[in-house]
Each structure stands twice: as structure tokens, then as C-alpha cells.
Design a protein around this motif. Structure first.
Motif, short mmCIF file in Angstrom:
data_model
loop_
_atom_site.label_atom_id
_atom_site.label_comp_id
_atom_site.label_asym_id
_atom_site.label_seq_id
_atom_site.Cartn_x
_atom_site.Cartn_y
_atom_site.Cartn_z
N GLY A 168 -43.10 -36.38 -22.77
CA GLY A 168 -42.74 -37.29 -21.68
C GLY A 168 -42.66 -36.59 -20.32
O GLY A 168 -41.89 -37.00 -19.45
N GLY A 169 -43.45 -35.52 -20.16
CA GLY A 169 -43.49 -34.83 -18.85
C GLY A 169 -42.38 -33.82 -18.67
O GLY A 169 -42.25 -33.22 -17.58
N ILE A 170 -41.55 -33.62 -19.73
CA ILE A 170 -40.37 -32.76 -19.62
C ILE A 170 -40.41 -31.72 -20.75
O ILE A 170 -40.77 -32.08 -21.90
CB ILE A 170 -39.08 -33.62 -19.71
CG1 ILE A 170 -39.07 -34.63 -18.55
CG2 ILE A 170 -37.82 -32.76 -19.69
CD1 ILE A 170 -37.97 -35.68 -18.62
N SER A 171 -40.06 -30.48 -20.45
CA SER A 171 -40.11 -29.42 -21.47
C SER A 171 -39.15 -29.77 -22.60
O SER A 171 -38.07 -30.33 -22.37
CB SER A 171 -39.75 -28.06 -20.85
OG SER A 171 -38.43 -28.10 -20.35
N ASP A 172 -39.58 -29.43 -23.85
CA ASP A 172 -38.75 -29.83 -25.00
C ASP A 172 -38.04 -28.63 -25.65
O ASP A 172 -37.44 -28.76 -26.72
CB ASP A 172 -39.59 -30.60 -26.04
CG ASP A 172 -40.69 -29.75 -26.67
OD1 ASP A 172 -40.62 -28.52 -26.60
OD2 ASP A 172 -41.63 -30.34 -27.23
N GLY A 173 -38.15 -27.46 -25.04
CA GLY A 173 -37.42 -26.29 -25.55
C GLY A 173 -38.23 -25.42 -26.49
O GLY A 173 -37.81 -24.30 -26.79
N SER A 174 -39.40 -25.91 -26.94
CA SER A 174 -40.24 -25.03 -27.77
C SER A 174 -41.24 -24.31 -26.86
O SER A 174 -41.29 -24.57 -25.65
CB SER A 174 -40.94 -25.81 -28.89
OG SER A 174 -41.41 -27.03 -28.44
N ASP A 175 -42.05 -23.41 -27.41
CA ASP A 175 -43.01 -22.66 -26.57
C ASP A 175 -43.91 -23.62 -25.81
O ASP A 175 -44.46 -24.56 -26.40
CB ASP A 175 -43.90 -21.77 -27.45
CG ASP A 175 -43.17 -20.56 -27.98
OD1 ASP A 175 -41.98 -20.35 -27.63
OD2 ASP A 175 -43.81 -19.79 -28.73
N LEU A 176 -44.09 -23.34 -24.54
CA LEU A 176 -45.06 -24.12 -23.76
C LEU A 176 -46.41 -23.43 -23.94
O LEU A 176 -46.51 -22.21 -23.78
CB LEU A 176 -44.64 -24.12 -22.29
CG LEU A 176 -45.33 -25.13 -21.39
CD1 LEU A 176 -44.44 -25.44 -20.20
CD2 LEU A 176 -46.66 -24.66 -20.88
N ILE A 177 -47.42 -24.19 -24.34
CA ILE A 177 -48.73 -23.60 -24.62
C ILE A 177 -49.79 -24.35 -23.81
O ILE A 177 -49.94 -25.57 -23.94
CB ILE A 177 -49.09 -23.72 -26.13
CG1 ILE A 177 -47.99 -23.04 -26.97
CG2 ILE A 177 -50.46 -23.11 -26.42
CD1 ILE A 177 -48.07 -23.37 -28.45
N LEU A 178 -50.50 -23.64 -22.95
CA LEU A 178 -51.59 -24.28 -22.19
C LEU A 178 -52.86 -23.45 -22.28
O LEU A 178 -52.80 -22.24 -22.52
CB LEU A 178 -51.17 -24.53 -20.75
CG LEU A 178 -50.93 -23.34 -19.82
CD1 LEU A 178 -52.22 -22.83 -19.19
CD2 LEU A 178 -49.96 -23.76 -18.71
N ARG A 179 -53.98 -24.12 -22.08
CA ARG A 179 -55.28 -23.44 -22.08
C ARG A 179 -56.12 -23.89 -20.91
O ARG A 179 -56.08 -25.07 -20.51
CB ARG A 179 -56.05 -23.76 -23.38
CG ARG A 179 -55.76 -22.85 -24.54
CD ARG A 179 -56.54 -23.23 -25.78
NE ARG A 179 -56.20 -24.59 -26.19
CZ ARG A 179 -55.08 -24.91 -26.85
NH1 ARG A 179 -54.21 -23.98 -27.18
NH2 ARG A 179 -54.84 -26.15 -27.16
N ALA A 180 -56.87 -22.94 -20.34
CA ALA A 180 -57.78 -23.25 -19.24
C ALA A 180 -59.18 -22.78 -19.62
O ALA A 180 -59.35 -21.64 -20.05
CB ALA A 180 -57.32 -22.55 -17.97
N ALA A 181 -60.17 -23.66 -19.47
CA ALA A 181 -61.56 -23.29 -19.75
C ALA A 181 -62.23 -22.89 -18.45
O ALA A 181 -62.21 -23.65 -17.48
CB ALA A 181 -62.29 -24.47 -20.39
N PHE A 182 -62.80 -21.69 -18.41
CA PHE A 182 -63.51 -21.19 -17.22
C PHE A 182 -65.01 -21.26 -17.47
O PHE A 182 -65.49 -20.83 -18.52
CB PHE A 182 -63.13 -19.73 -16.91
CG PHE A 182 -61.77 -19.60 -16.28
CD1 PHE A 182 -60.61 -19.66 -17.06
CD2 PHE A 182 -61.64 -19.43 -14.91
CE1 PHE A 182 -59.35 -19.54 -16.48
CE2 PHE A 182 -60.39 -19.31 -14.33
CZ PHE A 182 -59.24 -19.37 -15.11
N LYS A 183 -65.73 -21.75 -16.49
CA LYS A 183 -67.19 -21.78 -16.61
C LYS A 183 -67.76 -20.37 -16.37
O LYS A 183 -67.04 -19.48 -15.87
CB LYS A 183 -67.76 -22.76 -15.58
CG LYS A 183 -67.69 -22.28 -14.13
CD LYS A 183 -68.21 -23.35 -13.19
CE LYS A 183 -68.42 -22.84 -11.78
NZ LYS A 183 -68.87 -23.91 -10.86
#
Ligand SMILES: Cc1cc2nc3c(=O)[nH]c(=O)nc-3n(C[C@H](O)[C@H](O)[C@H](O)COP(=O)(O)O)c2cc1C
Length: 367
Positions: A284-299
């Protein structure tokens, strides 16, 4: 030029061009009392610096940072922190040919379409060198977040389809190979692959993954300024980023709800945890206390030495072979940039969220 300011409460304003005198940033909103010196910033800039391996641009820059304001007796004063890095390795002549045509895949054509001119010396404001300012500012945000135990680290998850194996993940290995990969075996395969790519005068792309540990639940907002929306803005603003995911990301579109939902559980003290983390640490747009994991794809790096068809500034179809010093792969140098943009976003939202509850407001102001 509009659009050089990021954040509202921990706000950065970046300036400077690839071949100008210097690049820099003003950080406004950092609380007073944070111990900070140039070396704290330099260690991050050194990770972004060019010329450190056979797989990055040969441009040699020391990228030494100078703090001009906002520090007194080794601590932040709560006033704007201005930082600069001088450009040393100009060699603008390398780029004189590029002045006459639009490089495929780069910002040349669109910058010209918008402003009616372009600074062809290394891409001007559209250059990867612009990220120096973000990394310097990000180092301050990371230091601020460390005071709360928030731990942010990024690495190369894949290059040219060669993906690090999670079974061989080693955080120490990230700093041991030129690709910032957490898997030594995958780094060896990547080295062979990139040698082939470079022999073909070509370039490659890849994926950066960033993890935030110890982020408390409650950071972000429910509507426009969702934590995931703000992170997408931050990461997509890095040159050459073409994809962004949180948690399972696009894979979630293939899953069933029963698999994708992260079941909640209660600790002994009654506090809530999740049994899995398909959501990547945000609900819901708010951190939930577990690890935040993001990925970025680079060309793949757009400037390549292979012959490519394009159009000259006077409208002729021509074939070009781009000279100058370019990264055959952007990803290893972009790892610290992703880390910086993640930290800036979180620091901004954490400062903003300090007034979400009456008791927090009172804790600060009732004296
Ligand atoms: C750290 C970093 C280094 C980069 N180095 C190069 C480079 O050496 N040559 C190049 O053509 N593009 C390089 N880029 C990518 C261009 O800046 C980018 O592709 C260009 O501005 C067009 O924007 P877009 O790819 O987001 O559409 C780099 C980007 C980053 C983040």
C-alpha cells in the motif's frame, strides 16, 4: 533547466556538465549534528569512478570531493551542504565529430529537440558524469540512515543475461570483482562474455538489485507519494534505466494470489512479521518492515564503436563509428548510483513521516 531538484524534506539540487569546470550538489534538509567529512563521501565516489577496470571508460578522473558549506567542527549544521567535484579529463576534442550527428540510443536528438542546441562534449547534462552529484548526496543520506541502523546495499544481479546465482550469494564478493557481482563464478563468466562484446566493438546491459535492511514499517504514503512510486521516480531518473521492479515485480503477474500473498505471523511479543516477501517490503505504498528489494534494468551503453546508421544535424543519412571514451557496460558503475538514489528517497520519506502521528509531533515540540 527545470528538473534538477529531487526530494522535499531531504532535498538535493544538482548542477554541472560532463565537460564543464565542475559538477556539484547542494543538500538541504540534513539534520544538524551528523558527523560528516569529505572521506565519508569519497568512499562512495571512488566506487563510481571511471578507469578502474578494463570494463569501464578509460577516462581518468580523481573525482575528489570538496565540501564547501554546512559542516562545523566535523558535524552537519542543518544548513545547506554544498559539494563539488572538479572535471579534470576534458579532452573535448574527442567529441567534436559527435557535434555533427545524433548518436543512436543517446540523448542527443531529444535534447536538441527540446532546447534547440546541445552540449555535445560527452553528453553535457545527459552524461553519466551527472551521477557524481547524486552519489555525493546519497553518501550523506546513507550516513544519516546508518544512525538508525538502516542498511542499504546494491550489486549487479545480471549482465547480458548472465545472472548471479542466489545459492552462491556472498556480500563480501560484491567488492571483489570488477562487476560488483555477489557470485564469483558468474563474474568469471561475465568477464569472458564482455571480452567478446568489446572485441565486437559493442556494449552490454544488465540488472542492478538493491536491498534495504532494517527499514521500519511505516515509511511512505498511501496515494501519490507511495514509497514504491517515489523509488521508481528516483531510479528511473538514472540514465539508461529501462525497467524497474519491487519484490517479485513482473513475475507477480504470472502468480496466483495464494502464492503471491505474504502471510502474516506474530512474534512472541505480538508484533507482526511476514512469512515470505514477494511484495519486496512495501504494501500500500508503505514499508512493511521486511527487506525492501528493488531492481533496475540498464540498457547497453548507447555509444559504441561499431558502424551504425544515423542522421547528421543537416538531415543526411550517414554511418558513424563513435570514438571517445565510453563504458562498454554501465552497470558496475551504476550500482552505487542506485544505492544513492534509494537512500535519498528513504531519507526524504522518513523525514516527512516524522509528523504522521500526534504523539510524534508532540515528542518533538512539547518541551
Ligand atoms: C554511471 C553511468 C555511466 C554512463 N556512461 C555512458 C557512456 O560512457 N557512454 C554512453 O553513451 N552512455 C553512458 N551512460 C548512459 C547515458 O547517459 C544514457 O543512456 C543517455 O543519457 C540516454 O538516456 P536514456 O538511456 O535514459 O534514454 C551512462 C549512464 C550512467 C548512469
Amino acid at each position: 533547466m527545470a528538473g534538477s531538484i529531487f526530494g522535499n524534506h531531504f532535498q538535493i539540487s544538482t548542477w554541472g556538465e560532463s565537460h564543464g569546470t565542475a559538477l556539484g550538489v547542494v543538500v538541504d534538509g540534513c539534520p544538524a549534528g551528523l558527523p560528516l567529512c569529505e572521506e565519508d563521501i569519497q568512499v562512495y565516489l571512488d566506487r563510481r569512478k571511471p578507469g578502474q577496470s578494463a570494463y569501464t571508460t578509460k577516462r581518468q578522473e580523481s573525482d575528489r570531493v570538496q565540501i564547501l558549506s554546512g559542516i562545523f567542527e566535523g558535524k552537519t549544521t542543518g544548513t545547506p551542504i554544498a559539494m563539488t567535484v572538479m572535471n579534470e579529463s576534458h579532452r573535448s576534442a574527442d567529441y567534436s565529430e559527435i557535434a555533427g550527428y545524433y548518436r543512436p540510443g543517446h540523448a542527443d536528438y531529444t535534447f536538441d529537440a527540446k532546447y534547440g542546441f546541445r552540449d555535445y562534449r560527452g553528453g553535457g547534462r545527459s552524461s553519466g558524469r551527472e551521477t557524481i552529484a547524486r552519489v555525493a548526496a546519497g553518501a550523506v543520506a546513507i550516513k544519516l540512515l546508518h544512525t538508525l541502523g538502516v542498511d542499504i546495499f546494491a550489486y549487479t544481479a545480471a549482465i547480458g543475461g548472465r545472472a548471479a546465482d542466489p545459492q552462491r550469494f556472498s556480500r563480501e564478493e560484491i567488492r571483489n570483482n570488477p562487476f560488483c557481482m555477489p557470485d564469483a563464478e558468474c563474474a568469471r563468466q561475465t568477464s569472458d562474455y564482455l571480452k567478446e562484446v568489446m572485441a565486437e566493438k559493442d556494449s552490454a546491459g544488465g540488472i542492478v538489485e538493491c536491498i534495504v535492511k532494517n527499514l521500519p514499517a511505516g515509511v511512505g504514503n498511501p496515494v501519490f507519494d507511495k514509497l514504491d512510486a517515489c523509488l521508481a521516480h528516483a531510479v528511473f531518473s538514472i540514465g539508461a534505466v529501462k525497467g524497474f521492479e519491487i519484490g517479485d515485480g513482473f513475475e507477480a503477474a504470472k502468480a496466483m494470489g495464494s502464492f503471491n500473498n505474504d502471510a502474516f505471523a506474530a512474534r512472541a511479543d505480538g508484533s507482526v512479521i511476514k512469512r515470505t516477501n514477494h511484495a519486496g517490503g512495501i504494501l500500500g505504498g508503505i514499508s512493511d518492515g521486511s527487506d525492501l528489494i528493488l531492481r533496475a534494468a540498464f540498457k547497453p551503453t548507447p555509444s559504441i564503436a561499431r558502424p551504425q546508421p544515423t542522421v547528421s544535424k543537416d538531415g543526411r543519412e550517414i554511418t558513424v563509428e563513435i570514438r571517445g571514451r565510453h563504458d562498454p557496460i554501465i552497470v558496475p558503475r551504476a550500482v552505487v548510483v542506485v544505492e544513492a538514489m534509494t537512500a535519498l528517497t528513504i531519507a526524504d520519506l522518513m523525514l516527512e513521516g516524522m509528523g504522521s502521528r500526534l504523539e510524534d509531533f508532540q515528542a518533538v515540540w512539547k518541551r
